[in-house]
Each structure stands twice: as structure tokens, then as C-alpha cells.
Design a protein around this motif. Structure first.
Motif: not given
Ligand SMILES: Nc1ncnc2c1ncn2[C@@H]1O[C@H](COP(=O)(O)OP(=O)(O)O)[C@@H](O)[C@H]1O
Ligand SMILES: [Mg+2]
Lengths: 231, 379
Positions: A7-9, A50-52, A58-59, A64-65
């Protein structure tokens, strides 16, 4: 439940003047039992996203879950252990260790988890057999074709039965035919009711393998397609 | 993961051999240089060490080393004998006459003149003959290296003749004396005869050799003799050390060897450290992939530690074996006789190499730990 839920990355790179925002509020989800494609022009932020998701980066903002568990609530060490247990990777450049055999390469996630080497290599060899290269199990990576190397990498991503597989441009370095067969194997061997598969690609010839396609441009998801799997 | 680390290390044969070569070569160079240097400096004390009959040496005040002698008086000998705790005290003369052979070979020789009555200070390691034959008139014992110098190409045999200041003497023994720093042939003779070799009839008492009575320590006795006679008295080990220190201070040898050792250290550091550091850097991509897959930093540390200890162990073993072989072979060369491979230099260099490899691998490890695993997605 979604396997991946973002969400909202947000994510920026660089400092001061040269600072550029690569992800501008990305919402993304991938479901278990499905193959989700992430597509979009080069440089739009797919790899960064995808790295995050994988916890390798780190974003700056957003959450992220994975399987209902929030990544940022885990300690650095627990993130690594989570990755080792539940994630499998396929890279564009394979990243096989040149001094290990194909089977040993495929066994690395099991070795990293502390499994006895004989057993780990045996399991990996069986899997290579299922992926159609059982006869090359003892070969060094440099003696394998690109398609064969990517199959070894696929075996490495699958061997520890992870719940999420992340592939970044898995067919980009391959010719059409080997790319096609790697995608076929991916959709037949990797897709599983308890597992989500996320594939970054801009190879539209393989789009038909997708259950869902998230289109990305300039740091946001623009729309999501559900073509249904045609195989 | 130890297995993976092992395969990473030996997977590229050329690199692995290069790494071992660097470690082995630096080890050999350093062990060799430090050992040869120590052996050479040790020679400055060898003539003192070889006189096993004395525990305390008495000499003129302000004497700095063995080859610097000022004659003592006959009365000094009596004074030393009068000090309590002296078991025996005998004279010894040290001279440097020229010896000539019948065939015309000649060389300056280091002559030790031994007390006529006791022959204390005679060489104990004989290759041919008996030192007791020194009691016969006009007889000497010559060391093997001196024999080979004065009688080149001739087999070792007794009965050869030498001329010292028109005095004819016969070689009745060939000794395996410890080599002196000066490399002169070493002659042992009786005191009264040795004086005539020098061409001076005046009494020349170079040192008084003393052994303490049971229950008196050499240190204690040396101090007592110095206090009571005003002469200089040193124990055997003090005198050896003083002689070594003199040569260290007054010859260019330490500087010369020091430069070699420093250069070896730098070469060892650069070659070994650099090679090992580069080895880790070249494998950074592999470490990155492992990191993404979920190998912990602790595991990486274990892998690098395993790789570095293996390289250290194998490399240092090869280097040490080379050094040992070198000293084995060189002991057969007459000029290098009694050169030994000091265990201190073997162990010290092994420890030094461990330090270098530890430094290099920590530097490499820092790179591995700081590595962003997300880099694996970028080709
Ligand atoms: N570590 C980084 N430092 C600076 N810029 C980066 C970094 N990683 C990615 N970028 C930039 O972010 C943008 C998106 O990159 P990426 O996520 O790799 O795109 P894609 O995978 O969609 O091609 C690119 O412009 C790239 O140059
Ligand atoms: Mg990319």
C-alpha cells in the motif's frame, strides 16, 4: 488472503538536486495460486518494487505485508530468515555459483537452512529431473546453455518449497524458444494453491501465462488486467 | 555452507594456486630472512658459547665484544683466584696470527691458547683426532672450515703441517667448532705455544675463564669478581649478548637485513593481502546472490573465516616446509654450517601471515556485509 499486499509504497534514489522519486504510491497485490505479472517500460520502477516486496530494499513510505505479516515489524535478522524460508528468486542473470554443480546450486537454499549436503543435493537432483535437466545435474553452470541455467535457477527458487516466488525478467536473456519453455515450467511447476508467483517482464509473448497483469508506468500501477490463464 | 565456501575457494584453480603461492612465498621469504639474520648475529657469540668449560669470563674493563681484547696481568689471574666462590680460574689467550701451509696457502687465524695444565676451553666436538693430543709439543687442533680453506681440495686427515711465525706445528685434530662471525680458521693450541705464534714473547692473557663452586650462581660470582678485582666479569650468556649487540650496533648487517625483512613484509602484505582481498571482491556477486537468497551475515562471516584459515594453513605449511628444506640443504654448505631454522621465526612469521590474512579478509568482509542484496537484480 493476498500473498503480497503493498500500500502506497514510495521510494526515491539520490540526494538533493539529483533525487528522483521512482515509486510514487504503489498499491499492488498478488494472490496465492496465481501467477501475477508486473509489466511496464524499462525504468518505470518494477525491479525497485519487487526488491522492496522481497525485503532486499527499504521503502521510504507505505507498507508491505506478506501472508498477512508486516515486513517492517520484523527485525533485520528475522527478515533474512523469513526470506530464506518463504521466498524463492529467479534473476535475469541466473546468478549461479560457477564452482558448484547444477544440483549443488539448486540445493543452496537447503544448505543455507542447514540441511545435510547429501540430502539437499539429492532433493535438488530430483527437482532438476522434474524440470527436464536431470541428466545435467553434475555439470558446471558454464557448460550449460542459458535456458538450462535458468532452469537450474528455477530449481533453486523452488527447492525449499517457498510460498512466494519472485522472478525479475526471467526470459530476457533467453531466445524465444528457451524463454517459452522456462515460462511453461514456471507455470506448471511453480504455481501451487499455497504459493504466489510474481513475474516482472516486458516480454509480451509470454503474457498468456499470466492470471493477472499489473501495468506499471512512471512509479505507479496504472491498471490491472485479468486475462485468465489460457493454458 | 562450509562446503559452498570451500568450492568457491578452490573452484577457480588458477586463482586458488595464486593465493597459496603468495602466502607460501611470503612465508618462506620472511622465515628465511629472519632466521638467516638471527643465525648470522648469533655467530658473534659462538666462540664464547663454544667454551663450555667457563661460566664466567673475566676481561679488561670496558671490553665490548669477544674480538676486542686488552691484555690482563698475571697478577689479575691471582686476584680472580682469590675471590670466594671460584672453583677454578684459568688463563686463555686469543691471537690472530697468519698461518702458512707448505704449498703457500695462508690465512689469518683465530688462535685460542689454552691453559697448559688443564687445556680448559678445548674444543669438545672433534671430527678427527683428540683434543688431548694438544699436550704433545707443537700440536694444534684446526676447525673443519679452516682446514678446507688452508688445504683446498685435500681430504680431511691428521698430520698436516702449518707454519705460524716460523714455528712449525702439526694438525693433530680437526674440530667442528661453531663458526665465528669473523670466518677466520679457528686454531686451538696450548697457551705457551700460542704466544710464540704471535711473535711476541710478552705474556698475553686475554681472558680468565672461571667456573663457580657448587652453590654459587655465575651471575652472583661475576658481580663479586667485578667488585673485588676492578676487572670486567660477565657470565657466558651476558658476554655472548654483549658481543651480538656490538655487531648489531657497529656493522651494516642489521640495516641490510632490516631492509630485506621490511621489504619482505611489504611484499607479503601487498601480495598476500591484496590477492586475498581481491579474491573476496571478485566473488562479491556470488556473495550478493547468497545474501538475497537469505544467507545471514553470520554465515558469510563463517564462510570467509573458513576460506581464510584454509588459505593460511595450507600456504603457511607449504612456506614453512620450504624453509625447513632450505635450512636442511644449506646446513651441508660449509659456509652455512650450524645455521638453524629458528622456531621463533617459523612461529612468528606464521602469526604475522595470520594477521595479514585476517586484515585482508576483514576488509573484504566489510564489503560483503555492506553489500546491498538488491544489487543482484542489476546485471
Ligand atoms: N540504487 C539506485 N540508485 C539510484 N537510482 C536507482 C537505483 N536503483 C534504481 N534506480 C533508478 O530507478 C529507476 C527505476 O529502476 P528499476 O526499478 O530498475 O526499473 P525497471 O526494473 O522497471 O526497469 C531507474 O531510473 C533507475 O535508474
Ligand atoms: Mg528491472
Amino acid at each position: 488472503m493476498n500473498a503480497v499486499h503493498c500500500q502506497q509504497i514510495e521510494k526515491s534514489f539520490g540526494q538533493g538536486e539529483t533525487r528522483t522519486k521512482v515509486l510514487r504510491g504503489v498499491d499492488f497485490a498478488a494472490a496465492q495460486g496465481e501467477m501475477t505479472f508486473l509489466v511496464g517500460p524499462s525504468g518505470c520502477g518494477k525491479t525497485t518494487l519487487i526488491s522492496i516486496i522481497a525485503g532486499l530494499l527499504a521503502s521510504d513510505a507505505g507498507s508491505v505485508s506478506l501472508f498477512g505479516e508486516s515486513l517492517c515489524s520484523l527485525s533485520a535478522r528475522d527478515q533474512i530468515l523469513f526470506r530464506r524460508r518463504h521466498l524463492g528468486f529467479v534473476f535475469q542473470q541466473y546468478h549461479l555459483l560457477p564452482s558448484l554443480t547444477a544440483a549443488e546450486n539448486a540445493a543452496v537454499p537447503l544448505l543455507a537452512a542447514g540441511m545435510n549436503r547429501k540430502l539437499a543435493v539429492k532433493k535438488a537432483t530430483e527437482l532438476l529431473g522434474a524440470l527436464g535437466i536431470g541428466n545435467r545435474a553434475d555439470a558446471a553452470p558454464r557448460l550449460l546453455s542459458g535456458g538450462q541455467q535458468q532452469r537450474v535457477a528455477l530449481a533453486r527458487a523452488l527447492v525449499h518449497e517457498p510460498r512466494l516466488i519472485i522472478c525479475d525478467e526471467p526470459t530476457a536473456a533467453l531466445d524465444h524458444k528457451s524463454g517459452e519453455s522456462v515460462m511453461e515450467l514456471l507455470s506448471s511447476a511453480a504455481v501451487h494453491p499455497d504459493r504466489a508467483v510474481v513475474v516482472v517482464t516486458h516480454d509480451n509473448r509470454v503474457f498468456r501465462f499470466a492470471h493477472r497483469i499489473a501495468h506499471m508506468d512512471d512509479g505507479v500501477i496504472t491498471h490491472i488486467e485479468s486475462p485468465g490463464n489460457q493454458i | 555452507m562450509t562446503y559452498v565456501a570451500f568450492q568457491m575457494l578452490i573452484g577457480d584453480r588458477a586463482k586458488y594456486i595464486g593465493l597459496l603461492f603468495a602466502v607460501a612465498f611470503s612465508t618462506f621469504l620472511l622465515q628465511n630472512q629472519t632466521s638467516i639474520f638471527s643465525n648470522l648475529m648469533k655467530r658473534a657469540g659462538n666462540q664464547i658459547r663454544d667454551v663450555t668449560d667457563a661460566d664466567v669470563w673475566v676481561m679488561a674493563p670496558k671490553t665490548e665484544y669477544f674480538d676486542q681484547t686488552k691484555a690482563l696481568q698475571e697478577s689479575d689471574l691471582q686476584k680472580v683466584r682469590g675471590v670466594s666462590g671460584v672453583d677454578y680460574a684459568v688463563r686463555i689467550f686469543k691471537g690472530l696470527p697468519i698461518a702458512k701451509t707448505r704449498k703457500g696457502q695462508f690465512a689469518a687465524c683465530s688462535v685460542l691458547g689454552l691453559d697448559d695444565a688443564t687445556l680448559l676451553g678445548a674444543p669438545r666436538n672433534m671430527i678427527l683426532g683428540n683434543w688431548q693430543d694438544l699436550w704433545k709439543p707443537n700440536c694444534i687442533v684446526l676447525d673443519k672450515a679452516g682446514y678446507l680453506l688452508l688445504f683446498p681440495g685435500e681430504e680431511l686427515k691428521l698430520g698436516q703441517e702449518l707454519e705460524l711465525n716460523d714455528q712449525r706445528v702439526k694438525v693433530v685434530g680437526i674440530s667442528d667448532a661453531l663458526p665465528a662471525f669473523t670466518t677466520f680458521p679457528l686454531i686451538h693450541a696450548r697457551y705457551t705455544e700460542a704466544l710464540t705464534f704471535q711473535g711476541r714473547q710478552r705474556q698475553q692473557l686475554s681472558f680468565v675463564l672461571v667456573r663457580p663452586t657448587v652453590g654459587t650462581s655465575p651471575d652472583e660470582l661475576a658481580t663479586r669478581i667485578a667488585e673485588q678485582t676492578g676487572l670486567m666479569a660477565l657470565t657466558t650468556s651476558q658476554f655472548q649478548r654483549a658481543s651480538v649487540v656490538y655487531y648489531l650496533k657497529n656493522t651494516g648487517i642489521p640495516v641490510n637485513f632490516g631492509i630485506t625483512v621490511v621489504v619482505s613484509i611489504i611484499v607479503g602484505l601487498v601480495v598476500t593481502g591484496q590477492t586475498f582481498y581481491l579474491f573476496i571482491l571478485e566473488n562479491l556477486k556470488q556473495f550478493g546472490a547468497l545474501k538475497a537468497i537469505g544467507v545471514t551475515n553470520g554465515s558469510m562471516l563463517g564462510m570467509v573465516l573458513f576460506q581464510s584459515s584454509l588459505v593460511w594453513f595450507v600456504g603457511v605449511s607449504i612456506g614453512t616446509a620450504l624453509s625447513a628444506t632450505f635450512f636442511n640443504i644449506s646446513s651441508l654448505v660449509i659456509q652455512l654450517r650450524h645455521f638453524i631454522f629458528f622456531w621463533e621465526s617459523a612461529v612468528g612469521v606464521a602469526a604475522f601471515m595470520l594477521l595479514i590474512i585476517a586484515l585482508a579478509s576483514s576488509a573484504g568482509l566489510m564489503r560483503v556485509i555492506r553489500l546491498q542484496p538488491a544489487e543482484v537484480f542489476r546485471s
